[in-house]
Design an enzyme around this catalytic site. Structure first.
Site, mmCIF file in Angstrom:
data_model
loop_
_atom_site.group_PDB
_atom_site.id
_atom_site.type_symbol
_atom_site.label_atom_id
_atom_site.label_comp_id
_atom_site.label_asym_id
_atom_site.label_seq_id
_atom_site.Cartn_x
_atom_site.Cartn_y
_atom_site.Cartn_z
ATOM 1 N N VAL A 156 0.904 -36.407 6.778
ATOM 2 C CA VAL A 156 1.501 -35.160 7.257
ATOM 3 C C VAL A 156 1.040 -33.982 6.409
ATOM 4 O O VAL A 156 0.706 -32.913 6.923
ATOM 5 C CB VAL A 156 3.039 -35.279 7.248
ATOM 6 N N ALA A 157 0.997 -34.206 5.092
ATOM 7 C CA ALA A 157 0.636 -33.100 4.217
ATOM 8 C C ALA A 157 -0.841 -32.755 4.325
ATOM 9 O O ALA A 157 -1.228 -31.598 4.290
ATOM 10 C CB ALA A 157 0.991 -33.462 2.772
ATOM 11 N N GLU A 182 -2.166 -29.365 10.326
ATOM 12 C CA GLU A 182 -1.716 -29.218 11.711
ATOM 13 C C GLU A 182 -1.390 -27.759 12.023
ATOM 14 O O GLU A 182 -1.409 -27.349 13.177
ATOM 15 C CB GLU A 182 -0.521 -30.137 11.999
ATOM 16 N N ASP A 187 -25.347 3.258 24.459
ATOM 17 C CA ASP A 187 -25.654 4.347 25.367
ATOM 18 C C ASP A 187 -25.696 5.630 24.564
ATOM 19 O O ASP A 187 -24.994 5.754 23.572
ATOM 20 C CB ASP A 187 -24.531 4.509 26.407
ATOM 21 N N ASP A 195 -21.432 1.149 31.231
ATOM 22 C CA ASP A 195 -20.304 1.726 31.956
ATOM 23 C C ASP A 195 -20.406 1.553 33.479
ATOM 24 O O ASP A 195 -19.419 1.507 34.163
ATOM 25 C CB ASP A 195 -20.144 3.218 31.606
ATOM 26 N N ASP A 229 -24.178 -2.465 35.216
ATOM 27 C CA ASP A 229 -24.289 -2.853 33.811
ATOM 28 C C ASP A 229 -23.712 -4.228 33.524
ATOM 29 O O ASP A 229 -23.937 -4.787 32.453
ATOM 30 C CB ASP A 229 -23.602 -1.824 32.904
ATOM 31 N N ASN A 266 3.849 -29.250 0.949
ATOM 32 C CA ASN A 266 3.160 -28.896 2.179
ATOM 33 C C ASN A 266 3.868 -27.720 2.855
ATOM 34 O O ASN A 266 3.250 -26.780 3.344
ATOM 35 C CB ASN A 266 3.169 -30.121 3.102
ATOM 36 N N ASP A 293 1.543 -24.463 2.891
ATOM 37 C CA ASP A 293 0.789 -24.344 4.137
ATOM 38 C C ASP A 293 1.231 -23.168 4.990
ATOM 39 O O ASP A 293 0.478 -22.679 5.808
ATOM 40 C CB ASP A 293 0.925 -25.627 4.970
#
Ligand code: ADP
Ligand code: MG
Length: 875
Positions: free
Chosen positions: A279-280, A284, A326, A611, A615, A705, A709
């Protein structure tokens, strides 16, 4: 059915007036009665549903299972903590997701299209949502049809109706009544225009007959469900990385488990440790973190006038190394003023126009008649080039009168950027007159005569070269040059093909369009940061080069080329010359595609502006297609990755800057997250391999964690902009996320954090031989606090943390302080410390663990210092 009714019936039914439109009072009454003109969006997801989505994750299942097993074995406190972690994780995820969602929502609002309507007798631009039935709507090429319309006037109008009928070939539209008894299909209702279809050619005017959900598209739309997630390349790569990491972590966990089996450790404890490590160590939170950083970045960009339409664009922006822009309106202000004219073989200032001279009169009058713009004291709409011409007309009291019966327009060939000409057929007394205006090089090809000394004389080569000389001398002064010609005919019945031929040339006007403020500065900035600037324009080569020179885009004429010349170059010539070409003049849209392709072929990352209707292909071909928000057509905006709300070149540069910063920030967060995870894995795995007792309890890992995290990773993601980002060269997109210094940072720090945690534990066991808990607590603190401290150093890969400013990211400081406080609460509050099974550290212990925790920070700073020294020595 509206198509069966005549225009009179329609205007009567909707109580409106084709010439003047509705009054604004009437419009506001109707909008209350019928509601806004928009399709109803699909319902928002409920909080509960969002929460469920958060919880619906394999890791969460594993954690819940672990909690249940713990509870079954009587480890109630472990079970509770695991559940708390699950809930907190879900809540943090939920907050992140809804924040990202909100940001994306407000983006959508910004892209509500505008529409031209007649209200109170004037043409004004309003947001499409405010259209009511009875409004008189003006369509032109490139615009989305904003509601269902019964057409009352068309000028070669073509509409692409694939959104409704699936037919992608544009269909011709006209206003005649359709007298059919039977109902006919939408695609055959030629006197109607339907919401969400696209005008691709010509002009038209229509009465709004249905709005919002009452329109044809509204009837079939349960609002096109755009639920597919548009992942950026980075997000996709991270997804893969996450999967790979997950795999590696699981293998490590299995290895650990097997090793402990052999070592005859407590199996339940090992089971929990393995799960907690998984998990750590699996990042995720990464995808959500990236989305949120991107979304926050998009929000920041809106503040700087750039709307990102496609999320991946942000990443690509950071690596752009060529900006094609342009000229008109983007590099220049698009505020044109006619300053010079050429007629009757004389080039002069515009103030010298004398309407008593018939040729002067023709010049002004024709420029005003062959014109789609509208001009009144209070409102000017249309192309700035044409507005300038109307302004000139007003100055000499020659008013636009084609809306009067006297000079009404009967037919027309609209302007397009390939021919660079437009033509109108106007009633003129009891005769008719064809007027063509546009680029002089193209116009003289279709002229037979020239108007001189009050009469039309044959347009000889010599006379043509006089005209071109005059045009050149104007464009050398950076003036935009426009020419006009006409012919008189008896009857308006003339083939479209023969309209633009045998004309009589009248003269030229030249208008200035000053460069935008700041553009020169932005161009300098580009040069310093390894970004090339290329000017693309439909305008005359000399005009373009004169402005390019003034702005520092080009300094020698050899750097300018005509679109048509470029088209003729061989592959090899293109390869050899493309790096040196800075100005492309007289470019038409298909040239633009070739220019982008040629630049990309050399490995450049190209941004291209556009524009017009035509284009779209070049915007799609470019790595970053940029559409103009003010002058751009809906088509161009639809094809673009980014829309500039101020049409300004400097905004593109600003966006590139933001793109670079955002990418760097994401990279910092990821390097941080992964190096911490590596640290955790190393610490646990090595301890087992060395045959040590458990150095960290499973819940310790989960806790670390949780505090590292979440907040610190996000805070790094929103690190303030690096003011020196434009001193660096563009990032090579082919290089991976961890190439170069980032990879080194990642590995070195992972190892450092792991080793320090082991060291803390080892020293703990030596100091307090009889207390495992004491040593574990020391490892626990070092693991979390060293990660927190180290964030300060990760903010820049060269500058010291003092140069960056320790306090310049207040979120990060907040995250570190909160982390340390939470960590000490867990250790010192008696109830919590018994739940976490930790020892209340002594003052000396604290000093020791804090000192250890500072090591990664110090090592990083020393490496950076050494690096700066070596760079300076080389330099
Ligand atoms: P740009 O936007 O790059 O300046 P345009 O395609 O707008 O290029 O213009 C190219 C040329 O077309 C101009 O130099 C001018 O000669 C001609 N032109 C531009 N606008 C109009 C117009 N409204 N009517 C007729 N000719 C035009
Ligand atoms: Mg233009």
């Amino acid at each position: 059915m509206w198509y069966k009714k005549s225009i009179e019936e329609i205007t009567k039914e909707f109580a409106t007036d084709v010439i003047n439109g509705l009054t604004s009072e009437e419009a506001s009454v109707r909008i209350k009665k019928y509601g806004e003109n928009k399709l109803i969006e699909k319902k928002k997801k409920s909080i509960l549903k969002l929460l469920l989505e958060q919880v619906n994750d394999v890791l969460i299942y594993i954690l819940v299972a672990a909690a249940v097993v713990s509870a079954a074995l009587g480890e109630i406190s472990d079970a509770i903590i695991i559940m708390v972690v699950v809930v907190l994780n879900a809540v943090i995820g939920l907050i992140q997701e809804s924040k990202a969602e909100k940001a994306l929502d407000s983006l959508k609002k910004l892209s509500v299209p505008k529409a031209l309507v007649k209200r109170n007798g004037e043409v004004i631009e309003i947001s499409s949502e405010n259209i009511v039935v009875g409004d008189i709507i003006i369509l032109d090429a490139g615009k989305y049809v904003p509601c269902d319309l019964r057409l009352v006037e068309t000028g070669n109008l073509k509409i692409e109706e694939s959104a409704l009928t699936g037919e992608s070939v544009p269909s011709d539209k006209y206003v005649e009544d359709i007298l059919e008894d039977q109902d006919i299909a939408l695609g055959d209702q030629k006197n109607m225009a339907f919401m969400s279809t696209l005008a691709t050619y010509g002009r038209g005017i229509g009465v709004a007959v249905a709005t919002g959900m009452n329109t044809e598209i509204g009837k079939i739309a349960k609002m096109l469900d755009n639920d597919e997630k548009n992942l950026t390349p980075l997000q996709r790569k991270l997804g893969q990385l996450g999967k790979m990491l997950g795999f590696v972590v699981i293998i490590i966990c299995v290895l650990m488990f097997i090793t402990s089996l052999i070592q005859k450790r407590d199996l339940f404890e090992m089971f929990l440790t393995a799960i907690s490590l998984a998990v750590a160590a699996i990042p995720e939170g990464l995808p959500a973190m990236v989305t949120i950083v991107l979304a926050v970045g998009v929000q920041r960009m809106i503040g700087k006038n750039a709307i990102i339409r496609k999320l991946p664009a942000i990443e690509t922006l950071g690596s752009v190394n060529i900006i094609c822009s342009d000229k008109t309106g983007t590099l220049t202000q698009n505020k044109m003023t006619v300053t010079k004219f050429y007629a009757d073989n004389i080039l002069n200032n515009i103030s010298a126009v004398d309407l008593k001279n018939n040729i002067h009169k023709e010049l002004v009058e024709n420029m005003v008649l062959c014109n789609d713009a509208t001009y009144s004291e209070s409102s000017k709409t249309g192309d700035p080039t044409e507005i300038a011409l109307l302004e000139m007309g007003v100055k000499f009291n020659v008013f636009k009168s084609d809306e009067n019966k006297e000079h009404s327009r009967v037919n027309e060939i609209p302007f397009d950027s390939d021919r660079k000409l437009m033509t109108t057929l106007n009633k003129y007394g009891n005769k008719y007159r064809i007027i063509t205006k546009g680029a002089v090089d193209n116009l003289i090809k279709i002229c037979e005569n020239i108007y001189l000394k009050g009469e039309a004389v044959p347009f000889t080569e010599e006379l043509k070269s006089n005209v071109l000389n005059a045009a050149n001398s104007m464009s050398n002064e950076a003036l935009r040059v426009l020419s006009v010609a006409f012919k008189v005919i008896d009857s308006p019945k003339i083939q479209i093909d023969s309209m633009e031929s045998g004309l009589t040339f009248v003269g030229l006007v030249g208008m200035i369009d000053p460069p935008r403020e700041n553009v020169k500065k932005s161009i300098d900035e580009c040069k310093k940061s390894g970004i090339g600037v290329v000017m693309i324009t439909g305008d005359h080569k000399n005009t373009a080069f004169a402005i390019a020179k003034e702005l520092g885009i080009a300094d020698h004429e050899s750097q300018a080329i005509l679109g048509a010349e470029f088209d003729k170059l061989s592959e090899k010539d293109i390869h050899d010359r493309i790096d040196n070409l800075k100005v492309f003049a007289r470019v038409s849209p298909e040239h633009k595609v070739n220019i982008v392709k040629a630049l990309k072929k050399k490995g450049n990352i190209v941004s291209m502006t556009g524009d017009g209707v035509n284009d779209a292909p070049s915007l799609k071909t470019a790595d970053i297609g940029v559409a103009m928000g003010i002058t751009g057509t809906d088509v161009a905006k639809g094809a673009a990755d980014m829309v500039l709300t101020d049409d300004n070149f400097s905004t593109i540069v600003e966006a590139v800057k933001q793109g670079r910063n955002i990418y760097n920030n994401i990279r910092k967060s990821i390097v941080f997250l992964l190096s911490c995870n590596i640290g955790e894995i190393i610490a646990l795995f090595m301890a087992i391999v060395l045959g040590w007792p458990t150095i960290l309890r499973p819940i310790h890992l989960l806790w670390v964690n949780l505090i590292t995290d979440s907040l610190p990773a996000l805070a790094l993601g929103v690190d303030p902009d690096d003011p020196d980002i434009m001193k660096e060269k563009p990032r090579d997109p082919r290089k991976g996320l961890f190439s170069g210094k980032s990879g080194v940072f990642l590995v070195v720090n992972g190892i450092l954090i792991g080793v320090l945690t082991l060291a803390a534990f080892y020293i703990g066991t030596k100091l307090y031989a009889n207390s495992l808990i004491h040593a574990q607590t020391m490892a626990f603190v070092v693991l979390s606090v060293s990660q927190l401290f180290y964030t300060l150093s990760i903010r820049h890969h060269e500058k010291s943390m003092f140069e960056v400013g320790i306090f310049s990211n207040k979120y990060l400081i907040g995250a570190i302080v909160v982390g340390i406080i939470m960590q000490s609460i867990v250790i010192t509050v008696p109830f919590l410390s018994s739940v976490f099974k930790v020892f209340k550290l002594t003052i000396n212990d604290w000093i020791f663990v804090l000192a250890l925790s500072l090591v990664p920070l110090l090592v990083n700073e020393i490496i950076k210092l050494a690096y700066r020294k070596s760079v300076r020595n080389i330099a």
